[in-house]
Scaffold this motif. Structure first.
Motif, PDB file in Angstrom:
ATOM      1  N   GLY A 113       9.635  15.621  11.706  1.00  0.00           N
ATOM      2  CA  GLY A 113       8.197  15.371  11.712  1.00  0.00           C
ATOM      3  C   GLY A 113       7.883  13.898  11.847  1.00  0.00           C
ATOM      4  N   PRO A 114       6.603  13.574  12.069  1.00  0.00           N
ATOM      5  CA  PRO A 114       6.203  12.170  12.235  1.00  0.00           C
ATOM      6  C   PRO A 114       6.314  11.400  10.931  1.00  0.00           C
ATOM      7  N   PRO A 115       6.792  10.150  10.970  1.00  0.00           N
ATOM      8  CA  PRO A 115       6.967   9.376   9.734  1.00  0.00           C
ATOM      9  C   PRO A 115       5.653   8.998   9.073  1.00  0.00           C
ATOM     10  N   GLU A 116       4.536   9.032   9.830  1.00  0.00           N
ATOM     11  CA  GLU A 116       3.262   8.661   9.224  1.00  0.00           C
ATOM     12  C   GLU A 116       2.628   9.805   8.446  1.00  0.00           C
ATOM     13  N   GLY A 117       3.288  10.982   8.407  1.00  0.00           N
ATOM     14  CA  GLY A 117       2.813  12.095   7.609  1.00  0.00           C
ATOM     15  C   GLY A 117       1.750  12.918   8.310  1.00  0.00           C
ATOM     16  N   ASP A 118       1.262  13.939   7.612  1.00  0.00           N
ATOM     17  CA  ASP A 118       0.269  14.866   8.159  1.00  0.00           C
ATOM     18  C   ASP A 118      -0.938  14.903   7.222  1.00  0.00           C
ATOM     19  N   LEU A 119      -2.129  14.800   7.779  1.00  0.00           N
ATOM     20  CA  LEU A 119      -3.346  14.734   6.969  1.00  0.00           C
ATOM     21  C   LEU A 119      -3.666  16.076   6.316  1.00  0.00           C
ATOM     22  N   ILE A 120      -4.101  16.006   5.065  1.00  0.00           N
ATOM     23  CA  ILE A 120      -4.702  17.167   4.405  1.00  0.00           C
ATOM     24  C   ILE A 120      -6.146  17.244   4.884  1.00  0.00           C
ATOM     25  N   THR A 133      -1.317  19.945  11.068  1.00  0.00           N
ATOM     26  CA  THR A 133      -0.315  20.571  11.952  1.00  0.00           C
ATOM     27  C   THR A 133       0.784  21.228  11.121  1.00  0.00           C
ATOM     28  N   PRO A 134       0.531  22.428  10.600  1.00  0.00           N
ATOM     29  CA  PRO A 134       1.562  23.132   9.827  1.00  0.00           C
ATOM     30  C   PRO A 134       2.837  23.388  10.623  1.00  0.00           C
ATOM     31  N   GLY A 135       2.711  23.416  11.950  1.00  0.00           N
ATOM     32  CA  GLY A 135       3.889  23.684  12.772  1.00  0.00           C
ATOM     33  C   GLY A 135       4.957  22.617  12.702  1.00  0.00           C
ATOM     34  N   SER A 136       4.603  21.425  12.195  1.00  0.00           N
ATOM     35  CA  SER A 136       5.605  20.367  12.070  1.00  0.00           C
ATOM     36  C   SER A 136       6.429  20.497  10.794  1.00  0.00           C
ATOM     37  N   PHE A 137       6.139  21.531   9.991  1.00  0.00           N
ATOM     38  CA  PHE A 137       6.884  21.791   8.764  1.00  0.00           C
ATOM     39  C   PHE A 137       7.624  23.114   8.896  1.00  0.00           C
ATOM     40  N   ALA A 138       8.643  23.284   8.078  1.00  0.00           N
ATOM     41  CA  ALA A 138       9.404  24.539   8.039  1.00  0.00           C
ATOM     42  C   ALA A 138       9.597  24.950   6.590  1.00  0.00           C
TER      43      ALA A 138
END
Length: 368
Positions: A113-120, A133-138
């Motif tokens: 995933g991106p190092p800058e994280g994913d916004l809530i 983007t839930p798709g970037s997590f597993a």
């Protein structure tokens, strides 16, 4: 009788020559073994340091504490400062190794995933984080949720993804306290690495801090927890390579080597702790490997003076070395009877340096 006497003397001389030759051979081959052993150990350290900081290099995360539970002994542990590499962290985190040696704590993730994280992007709740983007997590990824504004003190915890939908992550334990719209979820991957290194009883040892509480002094003599990765290693010395450019904007050039850990009492830079870590650009290492063959000679000794490296002497040349960090083998009174090989390297911490150029993104303020 005369012939027998001559024969016996010849045998004695031959055996003496053979013994000296065999001793010299063992000394020579032992030196080669020390060189190879030390090189392999240094390569392993260098490989981990090159990975250091991956996935934890955001301004929002650097310098925050991180709490999690180990998978082996099920202990709750807290890393005092989340950073790529920490030299000589507090002894309750890594008990001291052999006298006059340094300890290391190295941290990195393995997420794609991106190092800058994913916004809530919605209202989070206990055990549920709606993200962009839930798709970037597993499932089974380890994640860290960080409030939009960096808290003070900054204390974080690891969650694990148990399920995901098209709009949200289900996480455990998932404490949503302090999280709001605009907070960030960082993905550390399914196998984040936290490794502690120390020289113990003449070996370079490694403890997997994700599995066991490496800070427990009861573990230090347990070779199943502090695993020897290289024998006959008698010293490990390390220094940060730091950018000390005056002003708010870093130059990304190493200006000094020292053991000043950002955010500690020794740090007089006045920088925010995340900027201190962003300016930590490299680590300089010295590792001393020993030939285990004892040399009985006193004149000359196998080693006549203590090994040296670039950190041994104070230097005002750029990059400076303001504090001498000598290699001291005196804990073994017989050290002069062994041959030692000193191996050195400087390893860039490539996963954090680029963050210094960010003016405001990811918690930066006027860059670092």
């Amino acid at each position: 009788m005369v012939g027998l006497l001559i024969g016996m003397l010849a045998v004695i001389l031959i055996m003496q020559v053979f013994a000296n030759s065999e001793g010299s051979k063992r000394t020579t081959t032992g030196g080669d073994d020390a060189q190879i052993n030390g090189s392999i150990a240094l390569y392993g350290l260098e490989r981990d340091i090159r990975e250091a900081g991956y996935g934890v290099n955001s301004f929002n995360l650097l310098g925050c504490s991180l709490t999690y539970t180990t998978s082996g002994d099920a202990k709750s542990v807290t890393l005092g400062a989340l950073a790529p590499i920490n030299i000589n962290p507090p002894t309750d985190l890594i008990p001291a190794g052999d006298a006059n040696t340094d300890t290391l704590l190295i941290v990195f993730g393995n997420s794609n995933g991106p190092p800058e994280g994913d916004l809530i992007n919605g209202a989070p709740s206990t055990g549920s984080y709606p993200v962009t983007t839930p798709g970037s997590f597993a499932v089974n990824d380890y994640v860290v949720a960080q409030p939009a504004a960096r808290p003070s003190p900054c204390a974080l915890a690891i969650d694990r993804v148990t399920a995901k939908s098209a709009s949200a992550l289900s996480v455990s334990p998932g404490d949503a306290t302090g999280l709001t719209l605009g907070s960030i979820v960082f993905n550390l991957g399914q196998a984040p690495t936290v490794r502690a290194y120390a020289v113990r009883s003449g070996s370079l040892t490694m403890c997997d801090y994700r599995v066991n509480n490496c800070g427990d002094v009861a573990h230090t003599s347990n070779s199943d927890i502090w695993v020897p990765v290289a024998t006959n290693v008698v010293s490990l010395r390390a220094q940060y390579g730091r950018d000390i450019t005056a002003g708010a904007q870093m130059a990304s050039i190493v200006g000094t080597f020292d053991q000043t850990t950002p955010g500690t009492a020794a740090d007089k830079s006045g920088l925010a702790v995340q900027c201190g870590w962003a300016r930590t650009l490299a680590v300089r290492l010295a590792l001393v490997a020993r030939n285990p063959q004892y040399d009985k000679n006193d004149s000359p000794f196998a080693t006549t003076s203590a090994p040296t490296w670039a950190g041994t002497a104070v230097s005002t040349a750029s990059p400076t070395n303001p504090t001498a960090l000598a290699i001291d083998l005196g804990s073994n009174s017989e050290w002069k009877h062994y041959s030692d090989k000193t191996l050195t390297t400087t390893v860039p911490i490539r996963n954090v340096g680029w963050h210094g150029s960010q003016a405001t993104a990811q918690g930066g303020s006027g860059a670092c």
